[in-house]
Design a protein around this motif. Structure first.
Motif, mmCIF file in Angstrom:
data_model
loop_
_atom_site.group_PDB
_atom_site.id
_atom_site.type_symbol
_atom_site.label_atom_id
_atom_site.label_comp_id
_atom_site.label_asym_id
_atom_site.label_seq_id
_atom_site.Cartn_x
_atom_site.Cartn_y
_atom_site.Cartn_z
ATOM 1 N N ASP A 82 1.036 -1.132 0.072
ATOM 2 C CA ASP A 82 -0.264 -0.168 -0.078
ATOM 3 C C ASP A 82 0.935 1.251 -0.061
ATOM 4 O OD1 ASP A 82 -1.834 1.851 0.358
ATOM 5 O OD2 ASP A 82 -2.317 1.507 2.446
ATOM 6 N N ILE A 83 0.807 2.009 -1.149
ATOM 7 C CA ILE A 83 1.566 3.199 -1.315
ATOM 8 C C ILE A 83 1.390 4.213 -0.064
ATOM 9 C CG2 ILE A 83 2.521 4.984 -2.886
ATOM 10 C CD1 ILE A 83 3.122 2.411 -3.802
ATOM 11 N N LYS A 139 8.335 -4.782 8.295
ATOM 12 C CA LYS A 139 6.957 -4.620 8.528
ATOM 13 C C LYS A 139 6.062 -4.914 7.485
ATOM 14 C CE LYS A 139 3.495 -1.330 9.860
ATOM 15 N NZ LYS A 139 3.163 -0.864 11.292
ATOM 16 N N LEU A 140 6.358 -4.552 6.107
ATOM 17 C CA LEU A 140 5.592 -4.694 4.930
ATOM 18 C C LEU A 140 5.883 -6.143 4.275
ATOM 19 C CD1 LEU A 140 5.889 -1.371 3.079
ATOM 20 C CD2 LEU A 140 4.152 -2.376 4.453
ATOM 21 N N ASN A 146 12.758 1.298 -4.134
ATOM 22 C CA ASN A 146 12.234 1.457 -5.440
ATOM 23 C C ASN A 146 10.901 2.338 -5.382
ATOM 24 O OD1 ASN A 146 14.336 0.321 -6.685
ATOM 25 N ND2 ASN A 146 13.371 -1.624 -6.851
ATOM 26 N N TYR A 147 9.997 1.978 -4.305
ATOM 27 C CA TYR A 147 8.457 2.501 -4.197
ATOM 28 C C TYR A 147 8.865 4.188 -3.964
ATOM 29 C CZ TYR A 147 5.487 -1.336 -4.927
ATOM 30 O OH TYR A 147 4.883 -2.384 -5.429
ATOM 31 N N ILE A 148 9.751 4.373 -2.872
ATOM 32 C CA ILE A 148 10.120 5.758 -2.594
ATOM 33 C C ILE A 148 10.550 6.458 -3.607
ATOM 34 C CG2 ILE A 148 11.455 6.827 -1.135
ATOM 35 C CD1 ILE A 148 11.397 4.708 1.161
ATOM 36 N N LYS A 149 11.401 6.085 -4.400
ATOM 37 C CA LYS A 149 11.934 6.707 -5.561
ATOM 38 C C LYS A 149 10.856 6.999 -6.659
ATOM 39 C CE LYS A 149 16.525 5.252 -5.035
ATOM 40 N NZ LYS A 149 17.577 4.261 -5.686
ATOM 41 N N LYS A 150 10.192 5.824 -7.014
ATOM 42 C CA LYS A 150 8.893 5.869 -8.032
ATOM 43 C C LYS A 150 8.081 6.766 -7.960
ATOM 44 C CE LYS A 150 5.842 2.738 -10.430
ATOM 45 N NZ LYS A 150 5.389 1.421 -10.774
ATOM 46 N N TYR A 151 7.564 6.890 -6.604
ATOM 47 C CA TYR A 151 6.415 7.851 -6.034
ATOM 48 C C TYR A 151 6.632 9.009 -5.344
ATOM 49 C CZ TYR A 151 3.730 3.628 -7.547
ATOM 50 O OH TYR A 151 2.782 2.687 -8.274
ATOM 51 N N ASP A 152 7.976 9.168 -5.326
ATOM 52 C CA ASP A 152 8.532 10.445 -4.600
ATOM 53 C C ASP A 152 8.066 10.512 -3.436
ATOM 54 O OD1 ASP A 152 10.458 12.653 -4.458
ATOM 55 O OD2 ASP A 152 9.046 13.944 -5.287
#
Length: 97
Positions: A55-56, A75-76, A85-91
């Motif tokens: 979950d973003i 945790k996830l 990768n999620y942090i970079k992709k969705y800033d």
């Protein structure tokens, strides 16, 4: 593999496909066969591990709260690389949408 024209492929897991008649081409029938074969769903598997839905918004909240990358990953239930990768992709570090 030769198959009958009256049979359709039904994926049981990432490696198993059975051919069934059109009336049995349902998710319920597939689940019944998974239980029979002690298998998991085809879309739940990726590579060697199980596919996990991330979950973003949850990642965003954890990043903004200052939680460390490895703690978020633990945790996830994903790797640190996946979280990064999620942090970079969705800033997500800037709290933007």
């Amino acid at each position: 593999m030769e198959r009958s024209i009256k049979h359709f492929p039904l994926r049981i897991d990432c490696r198993t496909v059975i051919y069934v008649t059109k009336d049995k081409l349902t998710p319920e029938y597939a689940e019944k066969k998974r239980k029979l074969f002690n298998s998991i769903s085809a879309i739940e598997k990726k590579g060697g591990g199980y596919r996990v839905t991330v979950d973003i918004e949850e990642v965003r909240e954890l990043v903004v709260s200052g939680m460390r990358l490895k703690d978020i990953a633990k945790k996830l239930g994903v790797s640190k690389t996946t979280v990064d990768n999620y942090i970079k992709k969705y800033d997500l570090r800037n709290g933007k949408r």
